[in-house]
Motif scaffolding. Structure first.
Motif, PDB file in Angstrom:
ATOM      1  N   LYS A  83       0.820  -1.223   0.000  1.00 19.82           N
ATOM      2  CA  LYS A  83       0.000   0.000   0.000  1.00 19.82           C
ATOM      3  C   LYS A  83       0.852   1.269   0.000  1.00 19.82           C
ATOM      4  N   GLY A  84       2.182   1.126   0.135  1.00 20.13           N
ATOM      5  CA  GLY A  84       3.053   2.292   0.149  1.00 20.13           C
ATOM      6  C   GLY A  84       4.309   2.020  -0.629  1.00 20.13           C
ATOM      7  N   ILE A  85       4.972   3.091  -1.141  1.00 17.56           N
ATOM      8  CA  ILE A  85       6.217   2.923  -1.916  1.00 17.56           C
ATOM      9  C   ILE A  85       7.287   3.862  -1.365  1.00 17.56           C
ATOM     10  N   LEU A  86       8.562   3.425  -1.508  1.00 11.67           N
ATOM     11  CA  LEU A  86       9.736   4.237  -1.179  1.00 11.67           C
ATOM     12  C   LEU A  86      10.588   4.337  -2.436  1.00 11.67           C
ATOM     13  N   SER A  87      11.083   5.539  -2.725  1.00  8.55           N
ATOM     14  CA  SER A  87      12.006   5.664  -3.846  1.00  8.55           C
ATOM     15  C   SER A  87      13.304   6.285  -3.352  1.00  8.55           C
ATOM     16  N   GLY A  88      14.429   5.738  -3.810  1.00  5.48           N
ATOM     17  CA  GLY A  88      15.743   6.293  -3.508  1.00  5.48           C
ATOM     18  C   GLY A  88      16.285   6.996  -4.738  1.00  5.48           C
ATOM     19  N   HIS A  89      16.939   8.156  -4.544  1.00  9.99           N
ATOM     20  CA  HIS A  89      17.390   8.987  -5.670  1.00  9.99           C
ATOM     21  C   HIS A  89      18.897   9.199  -5.612  1.00  9.99           C
ATOM     22  N   ALA A  90      19.464   9.585  -6.750  1.00  5.94           N
ATOM     23  CA  ALA A  90      20.920   9.699  -6.873  1.00  5.94           C
ATOM     24  C   ALA A  90      21.500  10.739  -5.924  1.00  5.94           C
ATOM     25  N   ASP A  91      20.707  11.752  -5.508  1.00  2.00           N
ATOM     26  CA  ASP A  91      21.211  12.758  -4.571  1.00  2.00           C
ATOM     27  C   ASP A  91      21.046  12.324  -3.117  1.00  2.00           C
ATOM     28  N   GLY A  92      20.672  11.056  -2.881  1.00  2.00           N
ATOM     29  CA  GLY A  92      20.527  10.539  -1.528  1.00  2.00           C
ATOM     30  C   GLY A  92      19.142  10.707  -0.929  1.00  2.00           C
ATOM     31  N   THR A  93      18.244  11.381  -1.651  1.00  2.00           N
ATOM     32  CA  THR A  93      16.893  11.590  -1.124  1.00  2.00           C
ATOM     33  C   THR A  93      16.124  10.261  -1.100  1.00  2.00           C
ATOM     34  N   ILE A  94      15.361  10.032   0.002  1.00  2.00           N
ATOM     35  CA  ILE A  94      14.426   8.905   0.067  1.00  2.00           C
ATOM     36  C   ILE A  94      13.044   9.493   0.253  1.00  2.00           C
ATOM     37  N   VAL A  95      12.122   9.155  -0.676  1.00  2.00           N
ATOM     38  CA  VAL A  95      10.769   9.726  -0.682  1.00  2.00           C
ATOM     39  C   VAL A  95       9.767   8.610  -0.381  1.00  2.00           C
ATOM     40  N   ARG A  96       8.769   8.931   0.450  1.00  2.00           N
ATOM     41  CA  ARG A  96       7.738   7.941   0.798  1.00  2.00           C
ATOM     42  C   ARG A  96       6.385   8.428   0.262  1.00  2.00           C
ATOM     43  N   TYR A  97       5.597   7.478  -0.237  1.00  2.00           N
ATOM     44  CA  TYR A  97       4.249   7.799  -0.748  1.00  2.00           C
ATOM     45  C   TYR A  97       3.318   6.639  -0.382  1.00  2.00           C
ATOM     46  N   PHE A  98       2.103   6.983   0.056  1.00  2.00           N
ATOM     47  CA  PHE A  98       1.116   5.955   0.416  1.00  2.00           C
ATOM     48  C   PHE A  98      -0.066   6.008  -0.546  1.00  2.00           C
ATOM     49  N   PHE A  99      -0.489   4.842  -1.054  1.00  4.09           N
ATOM     50  CA  PHE A  99      -1.810   4.734  -1.692  1.00  4.09           C
ATOM     51  C   PHE A  99      -2.878   4.669  -0.597  1.00  4.09           C
ATOM     52  N   ASP A 100      -2.496   4.023   0.530  1.00  6.69           N
ATOM     53  CA  ASP A 100      -3.401   3.898   1.677  1.00  6.69           C
ATOM     54  C   ASP A 100      -2.504   3.682   2.893  1.00  6.69           C
ATOM     55  N   ASP A 101      -2.528   4.655   3.835  1.00  9.63           N
ATOM     56  CA  ASP A 101      -1.615   4.517   4.980  1.00  9.63           C
ATOM     57  C   ASP A 101      -2.128   3.537   6.030  1.00  9.63           C
ATOM     58  N   GLU A 102      -3.289   2.899   5.767  1.00  5.70           N
ATOM     59  CA  GLU A 102      -3.850   1.850   6.637  1.00  5.70           C
ATOM     60  C   GLU A 102      -3.986   2.329   8.090  1.00  5.70           C
ATOM     61  N   GLY A 103      -4.275   3.622   8.235  1.00  2.76           N
ATOM     62  CA  GLY A 103      -4.526   4.165   9.568  1.00  2.76           C
ATOM     63  C   GLY A 103      -3.283   4.415  10.389  1.00  2.76           C
ATOM     64  N   SER A 104      -2.080   4.318   9.768  1.00  2.00           N
ATOM     65  CA  SER A 104      -0.849   4.498  10.555  1.00  2.00           C
ATOM     66  C   SER A 104      -0.574   5.965  10.846  1.00  2.00           C
ATOM     67  N   GLY A 105      -1.080   6.878   9.997  1.00  2.00           N
ATOM     68  CA  GLY A 105      -0.846   8.310  10.210  1.00  2.00           C
ATOM     69  C   GLY A 105       0.562   8.734   9.868  1.00  2.00           C
ATOM     70  N   GLU A 106       1.339   7.880   9.170  1.00  2.00           N
ATOM     71  CA  GLU A 106       2.713   8.244   8.827  1.00  2.00           C
ATOM     72  C   GLU A 106       2.715   9.276   7.708  1.00  2.00           C
ATOM     73  N   SER A 107       3.755  10.130   7.711  1.00  2.00           N
ATOM     74  CA  SER A 107       3.811  11.253   6.759  1.00  2.00           C
ATOM     75  C   SER A 107       4.225  10.762   5.379  1.00  2.00           C
ATOM     76  N   GLN A 108       3.949  11.597   4.379  1.00  4.66           N
ATOM     77  CA  GLN A 108       4.338  11.327   2.997  1.00  4.66           C
ATOM     78  C   GLN A 108       5.337  12.390   2.555  1.00  4.66           C
ATOM     79  N   GLY A 109       6.020  12.103   1.438  1.00  5.66           N
ATOM     80  CA  GLY A 109       6.954  13.084   0.891  1.00  5.66           C
ATOM     81  C   GLY A 109       8.388  12.722   1.223  1.00  5.66           C
ATOM     82  N   LYS A 110       9.265  13.733   1.147  1.00  8.37           N
ATOM     83  CA  LYS A 110      10.687  13.504   1.393  1.00  8.37           C
ATOM     84  C   LYS A 110      10.881  13.073   2.839  1.00  8.37           C
TER      85      LYS A 110
END
Length: 1723
Positions: free
Chosen positions: A165-192
């Motif tokens: 239900k969620g994805i993480l992407s790693g980028h060449a500049d070291g950034t890790i970005v998180r995105y949820f299709f459905d956070d399943e009630g966890s309340g975790e943040s999205q974005g960088k």
């Protein structure tokens, strides 16, 4: 978790050839590997390669090596694979469910930059990263892609969480970005989320944290919001290199990271809440790990390497075997794989919350899984693979599980029942109740019926979690069951009455009395019950009054359904008789339940119409309508005789069928069909809504008009602004008036604001009340005095006095208003008006109102009005008449003595009849009711209670207990009455009151009384109360304590269980002892039972005593039971003695063996049971084997003379050398079989087994056993080590050639040769063949290895017969390889044929040109045929212009087709078309010249081609003439001349061109006739026949009548219309004659033949007209020209210097053998 290497799936190569990506399918059945050569290899779950396919580039023009595959993922259903490529595209391949299914591309998504990574987390959704930094989503359903988020940095890695239900992407500049299709009630943040110190190429998302690593050689674990939790720093470790890839286990509790030659494993510790590093897996020469893939069940991990190798590892914490039937593999703390060892099926049991699985059990006939974690309970069905996890707080393992229902597990725990549906993670319900009787679950129909108490049934919908019904029954319920659909509930009470409860309608029906058996027929709603000697069957439970009854003699024992029939099994005496039910009727119910209404209809049509079948038809019609199976519904209504409904549905079906035919799909979804169905259900609003959704306003209005629902029709028209609105209103009004509905018409006028008209209509309709209502609401109408007078008159006339009063009051005429109110008995309004206008009248009106109410028998209502009117006597009379005694007393108290004294006796008489006790109040009345005192306020309630209790105590003293009871109960003090009865020992009355006022204490009261009576010694009475309290044990104990054993025995036998009386008898006998006990038990017939009972209750002394006195044969049995009892207590020495006394020494031996006391076991065995000595030794050996002490075990087994067992144990332990040793020494007869078995096992084991085989083979070889050595070498097979296999095969072949007989060596080489060839060792195979003089086989090996020179040399030197064989194969090889250029030198015809197959026509013709003329023209003809088929006749013509036209008869059709296509083609009637006509003319000239020299000379074909040549010449000359103005008439004459050849030309086109040309040069007569003919031909083409053509205009001409009908119109429609207009215009003009011009012969001037003489003139080469004079003849016979036309043509050439005309002249010179030497003549 530890990694254990299992196998190599793909062997590494010598250089870099990295595995770019890998993926496991969701169903664990497929594993895909993509290598650097862009080929996807597919493996099964066992690691066997089963399939492969190549990927393709986005554009073939860049070549097959223009891209790399960077990402790969399986779809959730495991039938598709998504491939992400660096050439900016994603392909989705459908690979199917089975191996070998065709691979097809079903989606492709083109991107703007290279795809770098890819995941497929959910159905239809593919997530991927791009080189430009975007993370995008591709939807396979819509075939569209969209951007989820964008960054400016290359995406290096992409991963999902465990749920997808969620994805993480790693980028060449070291950034890790998180995105949820459905956070399943966890309340975790999205974005960088975090900035990693380096590009996170190794990125994994575990359950509790995110793990990232890269080129800085550090592993960092981040928390859920990006905080650093742990760091593992290997930057100073010289052995470690950068981390390249990472993978989290499916359970999310382990992470594996790949680097150089090493896999590092991190395991999450829930107790410590940290990551712990396990021992890394180091493999030398593995090189860099480029890809990792974890199997979805967590049991396997695959690693791909830089050199193209794929290694598979086993991942597990521990394994265990459950009951020797199931293997439990713990692949993580929260994940267990359960494998059925017999069937091989596997189920993955996983805690979705990450809790550690503590214990796994397999229960319910080994079908259901139960496992506990700290906070949850895991349940599963092994058969259907449905798993559930529900919240569950530990209860010490006291749960009881019931698996009777295959959809739902019932769990009893602490007095509460919990229901869990397999496959659902929520409990269906949790209820505390006495007893659960039935639970049937279906997909969306989950209901539970249970008893709340013995008389109340509750029905719960488990899906919604709400109560859907409560049934309160008057008697105790002893059985209940829901039907399978959950709509009907059956229950039976203690009076054997069977009731049916319909859950939807909440109705209860009693359907059977004296019901001794009842059961639903499995899989249907058919009910079977027994009533005394009748078998009752309800085939249609919807009609419970219709029951099929048949007589039976016995009792129903059960139902059996199978083999297409249902039988009721009835026990009749000692036999069981089967009564067969009507399976057809049952099938009807089953078909209805299955939704198969067609089957139900087909069945009903076979039955006669009876009340039962009529009910079935009705049921089916209702269900068919609900399911929109309209044809079936129509059939049902027809059968039921509902003609209107059947006809309406028939029309509806016709609409649906027509829509289905025209547009496809389900016709029932069409809006008209849906609207008509709503109309059928009388839901007109729904039908209107459906019409209006489709903007079918007219249809909605028509519907309402047809139903005469004008209001709704007009409302629709108003809402939609329909132009016919006013017309509708007028029509409606007129219809109302015509049908004399003046009231409705008045309402219509009122709604439109025309009050006067409305009132007029209301009055006309005799409805003055409505008119009055309308007037009262409109002030302007009230001002119309005449109108108001008219209305009031009508109201009074209609006796509507109240409404008339309202009107009078409104126009301020209170006097008349009051009169009307009084007449209409509207006293409330009258009094309100009187209070304002006539206050004096109020009292009179109140009395009149009271009188009116008395007349209406409303006495209680009249009382207050009489009081208001001060009419006390009437008020008292009314109160007494209404039996309002309290009110009467209240009013009487206010009256004088004389008035009141008349009425008091009546009141007192009433209270006396009720036995109300009275209290002295005043001198006038002796007693007053207590209630009077209470209500009158003279005493407080507590004083009344004291008074009554005092009076009751007085009654008690007088012994008037009943009166005292009544007084106590009156003041609600029943407990005092109970105490009174208890004090006086009136226990029956006491029990009666307790039962009435405290039923919950009744049982306790009986018990208490029983104990008191027992203490008093009143045992018989005590027995009664104990038994009433259902405490028979207390009764038995009482009698036993008193020594009244007979009574105790009587009670136990009557009220206790099956064994209670035996227990009492045993105690009785024990109290007697000795012979007396035996006599008693014999008398009761319980001697043996008493002995058994004593033994069961551990009273062994008493048991021994009884058996000694009476049943000596029972003594050994008691010794045995006593021994078993001692064994359970751990007293083994005493138990041994008892076993021996019982004559069971073997049991003693087994006891010691069980406790592993081998010394004692052997002692007993040797002393008492020598046969068991061997078993003791074997048991000792098993223990030694478990401790891996094989030497000791072997010694023991040999002592036990069991060498076979030793052999088997060594085999199971894999110690084959010891097994072979034992076999040689003790069982040499089995040596050869064992050797073969060892070799089979070695083959199965793969790598390690192979080494064993090789070693064994070497031993055979060293010992000179070459045949066995060869066999061993041949059995070596290891897919992971092809070099070893090759060496073994080579060795086998060498040994066989050197040492074995020729026949055997021949067999070995023939077996090894193909295997060597299979692995590419063709030369080696050929050498072995040559060693045995197998020349052909050697040649075949070289051929297969494409070593053609060696093959040719062997053939030439050893057997020249095979030289042609080699050449033939070499040709085939070149053809198959498409090496045409090489093939030309070997076989030119084959090469040309290959060019043709490949479509390389230019190369084919070029090559054929170099060959002879015959070969060339064979391929020219093939190419021409191909071009003509493709519509390229012009190119075919050019081919023959280039290569000439040979007179081959097989080519004639080609030439004719080119000619036909040319003359039929549009745009050829112009100067620009000259070169095309010239080419055709030249080819035909070349052909005719060739025909003259051939055998076809002067044949019909030759003549036809000569005519075609002449026609082509005319066309070419016409095109040339059209380019010069002065030759316009020449061109026109050529168009006219062509008409004589219309048997070869399209007639409509020829006449059109001739007519237009004649019109252009002013020959209007001719133009009119030709164009008229053209119009006739166009009509004939449309009609498809020439029969209607009129040939009169062309009589006596050489223009043919019989011509082919053109297949199509050759002239466009616009030009045809122009011609039609011109011909019409000209025909109206009388100046033209409709005749063709004639010449001096008297015939049509262009005709070659003179009809009168039959003389045929020569046609002019320039114009085609006949030459009558001034003839110029050419050298070739039959060729001539008219001198005038010839000179005119030459002059045009001179003046214009036209090259095309010069070309015509040049052709004439060639054709006619030179030009004439005539001078120009200018006349």
């Amino acid at each position: 978790m530890q990694l254990k290497h299992l196998r190599t799936l793909l062997s590494p190569q010598d250089g870099a050839a990295k595995v770019t990506c890998m993926a496991w399918s969701q169903n664990n059945a497929k594993f895909a590997v993509c290598t650097v050569d862009r080929v996807v290899l597919l493996y099964d779950e066992h690691g066997e390669r089963r399939d492969k396919f190549s990927t393709k580039p986005a554009d073939m023009k860049y070549g097959r090596k223009s891209y790399m595959v960077k990402g790969m993922a399986f779809s959730p259903d495991s039938t598709k694979i998504a491939i992400g490529q660096t050439d900016n595209i994603i392909y989705v391949y459908k690979i199917g469910e089975n191996w070998g299914d065709k691979k097809v591309i079903c989606n492709k998504f083109i991107q703007t930059s290279a795809v770098t990574c890819l995941q497929w987390p959910a159905e239809y959704i593919i997530v991927f990263g791009l080189a430009e930094g975007k993370v995008r989503l591709a939807n396979t359903k819509t075939n569209k892609s969209s951007t989820i988020y964008g960054t400016d940095s290359y995406v290096v890695s992409l991963t999902t969480n465990c749920s997808g239900k969620g994805i993480l992407s790693g980028h060449a500049d070291g950034t890790i970005v998180r995105y949820f299709f459905d956070d399943e009630g966890s309340g975790e943040s999205q974005g960088k989320l975090v900035n990693h110190p380096c590009p996170p190429y190794a990125l994994a998302w575990a359950t509790t944290s995110i793990v990232a690593a890269g080129c800085d050689r550090r592993i960092i674990a981040y928390g859920k919001e990006g905080q650093v939790l742990q760091t593992f720093d290997y930057s100073r470790d010289p052995q470690e290199r950068e981390f390249t890839t990472a993978a989290a286990s499916p359970g999310g509790q382990s992470v594996v990271l790949g680097s150089y030659d090493r896999l590092r494993v991190l395991n999450w510790s829930p107790r410590k809440s940290i990551w712990e590093e396990a021992k890394p897996k180091e493999i030398a020469n593995l090189y860099t790990i480029t890809a990792l893939a974890w199997k979805r069940d967590g049991s396997r991990l695959c690693a791909g390497t830089l050199c193209g190798g794929v290694e598979q590892f086993d991942c597990c914490l521990r394994r265990s075997i459950y009951k020797n039937k199931f293997e439990l593999t713990y692949v993580g703390p929260s994940q267990v794989i359960v494998k059925n060892l017999s069937s091989g099926t596997r189920v993955v049991l996983k805690s979705h919350y990450g809790y550690e699985v503590e214990e796994v059990k397999i229960l319910g006939k080994e079908r259901y899984l139960v496992a506990h974690t700290s906070d949850t309970l895991l349940l599963g069905d092994l058969n259907t693979n449905r798993l559930s996890e529900v919240a569950w707080q530990g209860s010490g393992g006291n749960e009881k599980y019931f698996f009777e229902n295959e959809n739902v597990c019932m769990i009893f725990n602490a007095g509460e029942l919990t229901l869990v549906e397999y496959g659902s993670n929520d409990t269906l319900g949790s209820n505390s109740f006495l007893n659960s009787k039935c639970c049937r679950g279906m997909e969306d129909n989950k209901k539970l019926a249970y008893l709340v108490d013995i008389k109340t049934i509750a029905i719960v919908d488990l899906t919604g979690g709400y109560n859907i019904g409560t049934i309160s029954h008057e008697s105790r319920v002893d059985w209940l069951e829901l039907n399978e659909t959950g709509h009907k509930l059956l229950f039976r009470d203690r009076k054997l009455r069977l009731h049916l409860y319909d859950i939807e309608s909440c109705s209860k029906t009693m359907i059977l009395n004296f019901c001794s058996y009842v059961q639903w027929v499995p899989g249907s709603d058919v009910l079977v019950a027994q009533n005394r000697s009748n078998l009752c069957v309800w085939y249609n439970i919807e009609a419970p009054e219709r029951v099929t009854i048949s007589s039976i003699r016995g009792d129903v024992a059960g139902l059996e359904r199978g083999g297409g029939k249902t039988e009721v099994m009835v026990t009749e005496g000692v036999t069981t008789v089967a009564y067969t039910l009507d399976e057809g009727l049952i099938e009807f119910g089953t078909a209805i339940d299955d939704g198969n209404y067609s089957r139900a209809t087909a069945f009903l049509e076979t039955l006669e119409m009876t009340p039962e079948t009529e009910a079935m038809w009705k049921t089916l019609s209702k269900l068919a309508l609900e399911a929109r199976q309209l044809h079936i519904a129509e059939r049902c209504f027809s059968a039921l005789g509902h003609v209107a409904k059947a006809r309406f549905l028939h029309e509806t079906n016709e609409i649906a069928d027509q829509v289905s035919r025209e547009y496809g799909g389900e016709g029932t979804d069409f809006y008209q069909v849906r609207a008509r169905l709503a109309m059928l259900e009388k839901n007109y609003k729904l039908a209107e809504m459906i019409f209006l959704e489709q903007n079918a306003v007219e249809e909605a209005m028509d519907m309402y008009q047809e139903l005469h629902r004008w209001d709704e029709c007009i409302a629709v028209a108003e809402a939609k602004g329909h132009p016919a609105l006013e017309k509708l209103r007028r029509g409606y009004y007129q219809w109302l008036m015509d049908t004399q509905q003046e009231e409705r018409a008045g309402e219509l006028q009122e709604s439109q604001g025309d009050g006067l008209a409305a009132i007029s209509l209301y009055l006309k309709a005799g409805l003055p009340a409505k008119a009055a209502r309308l007037v009262l609401t409109q002030e302007e109408l009230l001002a119309n005095t005449e109108l108001v007078e008219h209305i009031t008159t009508a109201l009074i006339k209609g006796e509507l006095y109240e409404r008339a009063g309202d009107l009078f009051e409104k126009i301020r005429n209170p006097q008349r208003a009051l009169e009307c109110y009084c007449k209409g008995n509207a006293f409330m309004k009258a009094i309100e008006l009187a209070r304002l206008a006539f206050p004096v009248e109020v009292v009179r009106l109140e009395e009149a109102w009271g009188d009116y109410l008395v007349q209406q028998k409303q006495l209680d209502a009249a009382i207050n009005h009489y009081i208001e009117a001060r009419c006390s006597i009437k008020a008292i009379e009314a109160a007494l008449g209404a039996r309002q005694w309290k009110k009467a007393i209240y009013i009487l108290d206010l009256q004088d003595r004389n008035t009141a004294s008349k009425y008091y006796p009546r009141v007192a008489q009433h209270y006396a009849s009720l036995q109300e006790y009275e209290v002295r109040k005043n001198p006038f009345v002796k007693w007053r009711p207590a209630h009077h005192i209470l209500l009158s306020g003279c005493m407080r309630p507590e004083d009344v209670s004291v008074l009554y209790i005092t009076q009751a105590q007085e009654m008690e003293k007088q012994g008037k207990y009943r009166e005292a009871e009544r007084l106590y109960v009156t003041v609600e003090e029943p407990d005092l009455a109970i105490t009174m009865f208890k004090k006086h020992k009136l226990y029956d009355d006491m029990i009666r009151l307790v039962g009435k006022h405290h039923p919950d204490l009744l049982s306790d009261t009986h018990l208490h009384l029983g104990k008191e009576l027992e203490a008093e010694g009143r045992l018989q009475e005590a027995e009664y109360h104990f038994l009433e309290a259902q405490e028979w044990k207390a009764t038995v104990n009482m009698y036993c304590a008193s020594g009244l054993w007979e009574d105790a025995y009587r009670v136990a036998k009557a009220h206790g269980g099956a064994n209670a009386h035996k227990h009492v008898a045993c105690l009785w006998a024990k109290s007697l002892g000795g012979e007396a006990a035996v006599r008693l038990l014999n008398k009761l017939g319980l001697l043996e039972a008493a002995i058994d009972h004593a033994a069961d209750n551990c009273s062994f002394e008493f048991a021994f005593e009884l058996s000694r006195l009476a049943l000596k044969h029972k003594t050994p049995e008691i010794h045995l039971r006593y021994a078993m009892y001692l064994e359970d207590k751990g007293k083994f020495e005493e138990a041994e003695a008892e076993f021996i006394r019982a004559g069971k020494p073997k049991e003693a031996v087994l006891m010691f063996v069980h406790n592993q006391d081998w010394e004692a076991a052997q002692r007993v065995a040797e002393a008492h049971n020598p046969d068991s000595v061997a078993e003791v030794l074997v048991g000792q050996a098993r223990e030694a084997l478990e401790e891996k002490d094989f030497q000791k075990a072997e010694g023991l087994l040999l002592r036990a003379q069991k060498p076979g067992l030793a052999l088997n144990y060594y085999k199971e332990a894999g110690l084959w050398s010891d097994a072979l040793r034992i076999c040689k020494e003790y069982v040499p007869g089995q040596l050869e079989a064992l050797q073969e078995e060892y070799e089979r096992e070695a083959t199965k084991k793969g790598g390690r087994g192979v080494e064993g085989l090789v070693e064994q083979a070497r031993q055979w070889e060293q010992s000179g056993e070459y045949s066995r050595a060869v066999d061993c070498y041949l059995k070596v097979w290891d897919s992971g080590s092809s070099s070893l296999v090759e060496k073994c095969w080579m060795k086998a072949a060498e040994l066989s050639i050197k040492f074995l007989p020729p026949q055997r060596s021949m067999e070995v080489v023939q077996a090894v040769g193909p295997q060597l060839i299979g692995i590419g060792k063709h030369s080696a195979a050929a050498e072995f063949y040559l060693n045995l003089d197998l020349v052909k086989e050697a040649i075949d090996a070289f051929i297969e290895g494409e070593e053609w020179n060696k093959a040719k040399r062997v053939a030439k030197e050893l057997d020249p017969r095979y030289e042609d064989y080699v050449d033939q194969h070499y040709k085939e090889f070149l053809k198959n390889q498409g090496k045409v250029d090489s093939l030309v030198g070997v076989d030119v015809v084959a090469a040309l044929d290959l060019y043709v197959e490949q479509g390389q026509w230019d190369k084919c013709i070029e090559t054929a040109t170099k060959q002879n003329y015959k070969i060339l023209h064979k391929y020219v003809a093939l190419y021409a045929t191909h071009l003509i088929r493709e519509g390229g006749f012009a190119q075919a013509l050019a081919l023959y212009v280039q290569h000439g036209a040979p007179a081959n008869p097989q080519n004639f059709n080609i030439y004719k087709r080119i000619f036909t296509d040319m003359v039929n083609s549009p745009g050829t009637n112009s100067a620009e078309a000259y070169h095309s006509w010239a080419d055709l003319r030249d080819v035909l000239f070349n052909l005719c010249e060739n025909l003259v020299k051939s055998s076809e000379a002067n044949s019909p074909a030759h003549e036809e081609f000569e005519t075609m040549l002449l026609t082509a010449h005319y066309y070419a000359t016409r095109s040339a003439a059209q380019s010069i103005k002065q030759l316009e008439t020449v061109a026109a004459r050529l168009s006219v001349s062509l008409l004589r050849h219309t048997q070869l030309l399209p007639a409509d086109k020829a006449f059109y061109e001739a007519g237009i040309a004649a019109k252009a040069v002013g020959w209007e007569n001719m133009a009119f006739i030709f164009l008229n003919r053209f119009l006739d031909l166009t009509d004939a083409i449309e009609e498809g026949t020439l029969d209607a053509l009129d040939h009169s205009d062309f009589q006596d001409t050489d223009i043919p009548f019989e011509v082919p009908l053109p297949a199509k119109q050759h002239v466009p429609e616009a030009q045809r219309e122009e011609v039609r207009d011109w011909v019409l215009t000209v025909s109206m003009d009388q100046r033209l004659e409709q005749v063709l011009p004639r010449d001096e012969r008297g015939v049509y001037e262009a005709s070659l033949v003179a009809v009168s003489t039959g003389v045929r003139a020569l046609p002019c080469l320039i114009t085609g007209y006949p030459i009558l004079r001034n003839k110029i003849e050419f050298k070739r016979p039959g060729k001539a020209a008219n001198k005038d036309n010839w000179n005119k043509f030459l002059m045009a050439i001179k003046t214009s210097r036209s090259p095309v005309c010069q070309d015509v002249l040049k052709f004439i010179s060639q054709w006619c053998g030179g030009l004439p030497s005539t001078s120009f003549s200018f006349q």
